[in-house]
Design an enzyme around this catalytic site. Sequence first.
Site, short mmCIF file in Angstrom:
data_model
loop_
_atom_site.label_atom_id
_atom_site.label_comp_id
_atom_site.label_asym_id
_atom_site.label_seq_id
_atom_site.Cartn_x
_atom_site.Cartn_y
_atom_site.Cartn_z
N CYS A 186 0.84 -1.20 0.00
CA CYS A 186 0.00 0.00 0.00
C CYS A 186 0.87 1.25 0.00
O CYS A 186 1.69 1.46 0.89
CB CYS A 186 -0.96 -0.07 1.18
SG CYS A 186 -1.10 1.37 2.23
N CYS A 233 0.94 3.46 2.96
CA CYS A 233 1.68 2.88 4.09
C CYS A 233 3.17 3.17 3.94
O CYS A 233 3.86 3.49 4.91
CB CYS A 233 1.48 1.38 4.16
SG CYS A 233 -0.25 0.93 4.38
N ARG A 267 33.98 3.67 23.68
CA ARG A 267 34.52 4.61 22.69
C ARG A 267 35.73 4.03 21.93
O ARG A 267 35.68 2.92 21.48
CB ARG A 267 34.83 5.95 23.36
CG ARG A 267 33.66 6.46 24.21
CD ARG A 267 33.81 7.88 24.65
NE ARG A 267 33.47 8.79 23.57
CZ ARG A 267 34.13 9.88 23.28
NH1 ARG A 267 35.19 10.20 23.96
NH2 ARG A 267 33.76 10.65 22.29
N HIS A 314 34.03 11.82 8.94
CA HIS A 314 33.55 13.21 8.87
C HIS A 314 34.66 14.10 8.30
O HIS A 314 34.41 14.94 7.43
CB HIS A 314 33.15 13.72 10.26
CG HIS A 314 31.87 13.13 10.78
ND1 HIS A 314 30.67 13.28 10.14
CD2 HIS A 314 31.61 12.38 11.88
CE1 HIS A 314 29.72 12.66 10.82
NE2 HIS A 314 30.27 12.10 11.89
N ASN A 342 23.15 7.84 16.82
CA ASN A 342 23.18 8.36 18.20
C ASN A 342 21.82 8.21 18.86
O ASN A 342 21.72 7.82 20.03
CB ASN A 342 23.54 9.85 18.21
CG ASN A 342 24.98 10.09 17.83
OD1 ASN A 342 25.79 9.18 17.82
ND2 ASN A 342 25.30 11.33 17.49
C1 LIG Z 1 29.57 3.31 10.60
C2 LIG Z 1 29.30 3.03 12.05
C3 LIG Z 1 28.13 2.39 12.41
C4 LIG Z 1 27.87 2.10 13.75
N1 LIG Z 1 26.74 1.43 14.09
C5 LIG Z 1 26.53 1.06 15.37
C6 LIG Z 1 25.41 0.27 15.72
O1 LIG Z 1 24.60 -0.06 14.88
N2 LIG Z 1 25.29 -0.11 17.02
C7 LIG Z 1 26.20 0.22 17.97
O2 LIG Z 1 26.06 -0.17 19.11
N3 LIG Z 1 27.26 1.00 17.66
C8 LIG Z 1 27.45 1.40 16.39
N4 LIG Z 1 28.55 2.15 16.08
C9 LIG Z 1 29.41 2.65 17.14
C10 LIG Z 1 28.80 3.93 17.76
O3 LIG Z 1 28.23 4.75 16.77
C11 LIG Z 1 29.82 4.79 18.47
O4 LIG Z 1 30.87 5.07 17.58
C12 LIG Z 1 30.41 4.18 19.71
O5 LIG Z 1 29.37 3.77 20.56
C13 LIG Z 1 31.30 5.19 20.46
O6 LIG Z 1 30.50 6.32 20.80
P1 LIG Z 1 31.06 7.74 21.16
O7 LIG Z 1 30.41 8.15 22.43
O8 LIG Z 1 32.51 7.74 21.15
O9 LIG Z 1 30.51 8.72 20.04
P2 LIG Z 1 30.49 8.53 18.48
O10 LIG Z 1 29.09 8.33 18.05
O11 LIG Z 1 31.47 7.53 18.04
O12 LIG Z 1 30.93 9.96 17.98
C14 LIG Z 1 32.28 10.40 18.03
C15 LIG Z 1 32.33 11.89 18.09
O13 LIG Z 1 31.80 12.46 16.91
C16 LIG Z 1 31.08 13.66 17.20
N5 LIG Z 1 29.72 13.47 16.72
C17 LIG Z 1 28.66 12.94 17.35
N6 LIG Z 1 27.58 12.95 16.57
C18 LIG Z 1 27.95 13.49 15.41
C19 LIG Z 1 27.27 13.78 14.21
N7 LIG Z 1 25.98 13.52 14.04
N8 LIG Z 1 27.98 14.36 13.20
C20 LIG Z 1 29.27 14.65 13.36
N9 LIG Z 1 29.95 14.40 14.48
C21 LIG Z 1 29.31 13.83 15.49
C22 LIG Z 1 31.14 13.86 18.67
O14 LIG Z 1 32.20 14.76 18.96
C23 LIG Z 1 31.48 12.48 19.20
O15 LIG Z 1 32.20 12.53 20.38
C24 LIG Z 1 28.83 2.46 14.74
C25 LIG Z 1 30.00 3.11 14.37
C26 LIG Z 1 30.25 3.40 13.04
C27 LIG Z 1 31.52 4.08 12.66
#
Ligand SMILES: Cc1cc2nc3c(=O)[nH]c(=O)nc-3n(C[C@H](O)[C@H](O)[C@H](O)COP(=O)(O)OP(=O)(O)OC[C@H]3O[C@@H](n4cnc5c(N)ncnc54)[C@H](O)[C@@H]3O)c2cc1C
Length: 792
Positions: free
Chosen positions: A78, A81, A412, A423, A490
Amino acid sequence: MARRGGRATSYYATETRLNPINSFLCVVISFLCVVPVIADAGLYSASDQIIVLSPDNVDSVLFSSSAALLVEFYATWCGHCVAFSTVWKSLARDIKEWKPAVDLAAIDCADEKNRPVCIRFGITGYPSLKFFPAYSSNTTQGREFQGFPRDVRGLRHHIIDKLEMRDQMWPPACPPLEAASEAEIDSFFQTNSVKHLALVFEKKNSYVGREVTLDLLQYENIAVRRVLDTETSLVSRFNVTDFPSCYLYNSSGSISRLKVLNEARVFYSYALQRLPGVVRTGKMKTPIIDLIKNSTEEEWRPFNKTRVYMSDLESALHYSLRVELAAHVTITGADLTALKKYINVLATYFSGRPSVKSALKAVDSWLQEQEGTEIKYSDFRDVLDSVGETSDAVLPEGVQWVGCQGSQARYRGYPCSVWNLFHVLTVQAKEIDDSDPLEVLQAMRGYVKSFFGCRPCATHFESMAQENMNKVTSLSDAVLWLWSQHNRVNNRLAGDLSEDPHFPKIQWPPPELCPNCHSVKWTGEHSWNREEVSAFLQNYFSSDRILSDYLQDETQALIHQRNQLTATRMEKEAGRGAERRARDIHPASLTEEPQGEEQEEEEEEEEPALEEQAGEQYPVRMEGIGGDGKGRTPNREPWEKPQGEQKREQSPRKLRIVGLKLQKTQEDIVDLDSFVNQHYKAKARSAASMSSVVRQRSLQKQDDTEDFQFERGWRVKRDLGSQEQKLGVGVRIEPYPRPQNKHWMSLLSVGFSRLDASLCVLLYLLSSMCLLAMYLYFQLRVKLRHAKVSLP
Ligand SMILES: Cc1cc2nc3c(=O)[nH]c(=O)nc-3n(C[C@H](O)[C@H](O)[C@H](O)COP(=O)(O)OP(=O)(O)OC[C@H]3O[C@@H](n4cnc5c(N)ncnc54)[C@H](O)[C@@H]3O)c2cc1C
Ligand SMILES: *[C@@H]1O[C@H](CO)[C@@H](O)[C@H](O)[C@H]1NC(C)=O
Ligand SMILES: *[C@@H]1O[C@H](CO)[C@@H](O)[C@H](O)[C@H]1NC(C)=O
């Protein structure tokens, strides 16, 4: 829209066919990795934070649940949907924090096996929404949402209305939503032990107060109540002039207005969640110093949370190229294509230190030359590690997180640095501004799909890419696409087990980092100001803003790498030497004992000489091994070495013994020695079981050095054809081992020049050869005489 819908339908149709195996695997993987379950079914998956219903789980999800449920009944075929699915997903993201009180679910009525469920609830048209209050009994049909709004805000308000209906069970996790009276506020701290009470003053028809209350539902040490503008005595006591506005009231009686960029839900919620002492339930924040001291052996490196650090990016490269890729012994087909693209994008856009850039370029040009359908990881690694041999290119070894440090070792680190790296790459591609807008994103997608170690992450990322990456049409779109996907991740991970309590997952950049990025629509909904976000990202991730604190010293890294390379070669060389000697010894072993001893003495002399050579001659290129000359930069200023190096480069294949006269500084020798020492000690321990031979030898010779000589020969033989040792390297390598013991040569060299010392050795060797010859000669004569005597 119609076109998109069509595509989405066909994509999901194929997904549905793959469904059973797919979802089983996903479930298994997800449970293993503590990542939300992805069970692809119809239009939704659990990574959308929507419960996917099926005949098996419908009863347990809908009935006797402590949370209310809102269910969408839809059919994949649909068109409405499909269009509505994006709203439903956004709603799920938007009210994620409300889950303990109200959750979202969906069921695909086009799927044959789900038909009985849809019939049971009397569904006739799609999409239909039904509300199931908390603790519904299994006889209810649910309450129909008639003529429901098709936008997130409207749906959210509808949900609140349904929650507030009096004739049903109140979800226990849901805080009171009705407006508070003055009496209630006055006695609040007598009956509650929270730190802050936030009061949202608003008009009767406003939903902000209730929305913020639900947004804070999973946070401790804070309570939110709405107060109506009609509560005049409170309004005048707090001096309230704006509606809505938010005031903080605490147990000591102090009152302050919450400062926000905009008087709107998202801003209130974000600010309240970040108040001191407010924590997400189950995410206790221990003082960071305690955490660091108790749970990580490593020293904490203070850093600025709002900056990007080159050390993180280099660590990401190290980990990706030396550890993650190493899991693939051979790389073929699509993986090889992905690797080539990834390395090419790194070589083109990574604007790091010159030495790292040239290392990437060298690896890239080697990789692009590989025309076969497969490469061995070991060859890739050899190129990566030997580029510094002929130039100043080097990718420092080891990881050293700075901005990506976690408060505990499990948080992390690598994934954080991967995001940062990508990025930075999208922004740098935009700075250069002459490439295909999708180039960097495709490279990232390919790398993640083929190699990123977190497999569920890769699955999620791939599905996001399939969803809308093709809408990227410009380089700034690419920057924004990655930013928005990162925010989706996030949102999904906020409050997850993997979230570091000290680095909560937020929608980024927060208002304090980029005020202009945020704005509100006339409805009071938050909206991103995409132009401002784009400008912000281009500044935040730009190459000249990246901080170089805590970086490993390039020169040291290069020396270390060269030493290591030489050590590896020395092993091989020594291996060959040992074989040669074995061949030499073989005929001699027919003769009597003293002979053997003599032979060993000779060995003792020869091998330190070899080792010496290792320390001194590291840049010498040996045949059969070694890097290509690419990536060499003519400008060698920062790398200017003591004359020795230039000399060596001009005549790369000097004779061994003559080579001893090189005038290298002593540290380098010591470096190598202790490295070798350490390296082999570790090896020796692991090989203890196999080393009865080694032990025998150790008894004969007390000196350490001799031990590794032998060890080395043994190890080289064992290592032929085996990659293990290489693959393991890099997780945590001791970057620059300190001197541990003095080498005999350093003692000798006090008062002697290197040339003197080597001449001494040479003379000593010659004289012992002479002695040996004489000894053999006399022994032979004695034997002959015996023979003659014993003749009849
Ligand atoms: C491609 C990819 C896919 C992932 N998928 C998953 C998943 O499905 N499940 C899972 O559990 N973990 C996943 N992860 C890991 C998760 O996203 C985090 O990288 C990890 O949990 C560490 O988190 P962090 O607090 O260091 O922040 P991160 O999310 O790693 O961010 C690192 C830094 O980037 C900056 N930042 C934050 N948000 C943004 C934004 N929107 N744009 C630009 N900069 C930003 C901030 O300064 C942050 O400290 C994935 C990582 C990658 C690279
Ligand atoms: C860390 O150790 C200190 C004392 O050594 C202790 O007071 C503190 O509670 C510990 N923190 C954690 C998180 O274990
Ligand atoms: C962090 O960096 C920002 C931006 O450069 C700067 O304004 C801020 O003062 C820095 N913070 C600290 C603690 O150094």
